[in-house]
Design a protein around this motif. Structure first.
Motif, PDB file in Angstrom:
ATOM      1  N   ILE A  23       0.838  -1.193   0.000  1.00  0.00           N
ATOM      2  CA  ILE A  23       0.000   0.000   0.000  1.00  0.00           C
ATOM      3  C   ILE A  23       0.877   1.249   0.000  1.00  0.00           C
ATOM      4  O   ILE A  23       1.798   1.378   0.808  1.00  0.00           O
ATOM      5  CB  ILE A  23      -0.933   0.029   1.212  1.00  0.00           C
ATOM      6  CG1 ILE A  23      -1.867  -1.194   1.209  1.00  0.00           C
ATOM      7  CG2 ILE A  23      -1.752   1.325   1.224  1.00  0.00           C
ATOM      8  CD1 ILE A  23      -2.877  -1.199   0.096  1.00  0.00           C
ATOM      9  N   THR A  71       0.581   5.668  -0.195  1.00  0.00           N
ATOM     10  CA  THR A  71      -0.342   6.779   0.016  1.00  0.00           C
ATOM     11  C   THR A  71      -0.208   7.765  -1.131  1.00  0.00           C
ATOM     12  O   THR A  71       0.864   8.313  -1.376  1.00  0.00           O
ATOM     13  CB  THR A  71      -0.063   7.493   1.348  1.00  0.00           C
ATOM     14  OG1 THR A  71      -0.158   6.549   2.416  1.00  0.00           O
ATOM     15  CG2 THR A  71      -1.063   8.615   1.573  1.00  0.00           C
ATOM     16  N   GLY A  80      -5.251   5.656  -1.032  1.00  0.00           N
ATOM     17  CA  GLY A  80      -4.222   4.634  -1.147  1.00  0.00           C
ATOM     18  C   GLY A  80      -4.125   4.058  -2.544  1.00  0.00           C
ATOM     19  O   GLY A  80      -5.041   4.194  -3.375  1.00  0.00           O
ATOM     20  N   ILE A 122      -8.545   4.888   2.498  1.00  0.00           N
ATOM     21  CA  ILE A 122      -7.786   4.303   3.606  1.00  0.00           C
ATOM     22  C   ILE A 122      -8.574   4.516   4.889  1.00  0.00           C
ATOM     23  O   ILE A 122      -8.933   5.658   5.222  1.00  0.00           O
ATOM     24  CB  ILE A 122      -6.395   4.964   3.725  1.00  0.00           C
ATOM     25  CG1 ILE A 122      -5.598   4.718   2.439  1.00  0.00           C
ATOM     26  CG2 ILE A 122      -5.641   4.440   4.944  1.00  0.00           C
ATOM     27  CD1 ILE A 122      -4.227   5.377   2.440  1.00  0.00           C
TER      28      ILE A 122
END
Length: 292
Positions: free
Chosen positions: A241, A243, A249, A291
């Protein structure tokens, strides 16, 4: 200098490659962008017509193989299904839609968002009948200034030097003018027209810009110096994952051996929103995730 003796045979849907296990067709994705609805349809098509898997290529494209064929052609029902899924937007130009773009452009890092530039390049490419004469291996590479695809072999391309400007590339060793991103697609295709005018005719015509006598220099009227901001290099993003710049995400998933199986595709589709991104590293990014 490479001397060609035949036209290229890079496969497409209407010109498959006939292998020992059946026909192979290649589907070109501009910048690797694959709508999730198209992926769902493609999995059904692969199960019905091919070996059930979807192959990822090192240009961020897709392949199906193990397809029944006759006379060097696949069944019209397969072509119709791929068209209905939006995966063959232009029959006349399906072989030449080779546009590689920094996969995370506009979402994470980079100097510029090249998504609109890539879409406009594809639109203009398909709108002009002359470009259908480009070889199926002719490649545009658009790097957003991070350097993740800048080292890829290319025919024409650009590297963003700031949020609004990029420097044009011609072949592996030549740099062209600085252009605004609003005019970058037109500038690239102006150089593609110049290539077509110089590449020769028939089976001996050049496939690539590097094969021209000057290696691409002749496509540039007054070649400037390379902008120092184009000296960039970056590794692929790590798996897992990430950001995005907007706080959402993006999940970078490995695709072992570049084979997207139905099981792995189900995992991708379980999380995916409107689209996924097929990368030149034979992996997939699921972007724009909320997220918790």
């Amino acid at each position: 200098m490479t001397i060609r003796s035949r036209p290229d045979r890079c496969p497409g849907v209407l010109r498959p490659w006939i292998a020992d296990d059946g026909a192979l067709v290649r589907l070109r994705l501009v910048g690797g962008v694959l709508p999730t609805d198209a992926l769902r349809s493609l999995l059904v098509i692969a199960a019905a017509h091919a070996d059930g898997t979807v192959q990822l290529t090192t240009r961020g494209n897709l392949q199906l193989r193990g397809i029944e064929h006759a006379g060097g052609c696949v069944a019209p029902s397969l072509v119709d299904a791929l068209e209905a899924a939006g995966l063959v937007p232009s029959r006349s130009h399906e072989l030449v839609r080779n546009v590689m773009v920094s996969p995370m452009t506009g979402r994470l890092g980079g100097r510029a968002d090249l998504r609109r530039t890539a879409r406009e390049l594809d639109r203009l490419l398909c709108a002009d009948p002359a470009f259908s004469a480009l070889a199926g291996r002719f490649l545009f590479v658009l790097d957003d200034g991070r350097g993740d695809v800048a080292a890829r072999p290319l025919d024409l391309g650009l590297v963003a030097v700031d949020a609004h400007t990029a420097q044009i590339r011609a072949g592996s060793g030549h740099w062209g003018p600085l252009v605004t991103l609003d005019h970058a697609a037109e500038a690239l295709l102006d150089h593609a027209r110049a290539f077509l005018a110089r590449r020769g005719e028939g089976g001996t015509a050049s496939w690539h810009v590097d094969e021209l006598p000057g290696g691409g220099a002749e496509l540039l009227e007054h070649p400037p110096a390379r902008d120092p901001r184009t000296h960039v290099s970056a590794l692929p993003p790590p798996y897992g994952i990430m950001t995005q710049d907007d706080g959402r995400g993006a999940h970078h998933l490995a695709v072992p051996d570049g084979l997207l199986t139905p099981e792995l595709a189900a995992t991708v589709l379980e999380r995916a929103g409107a689209e996924v991104i097929v990368t030149p590293w034979r992996s997939i990014v699921v972007p724009d995730l909320e997220i918790p």
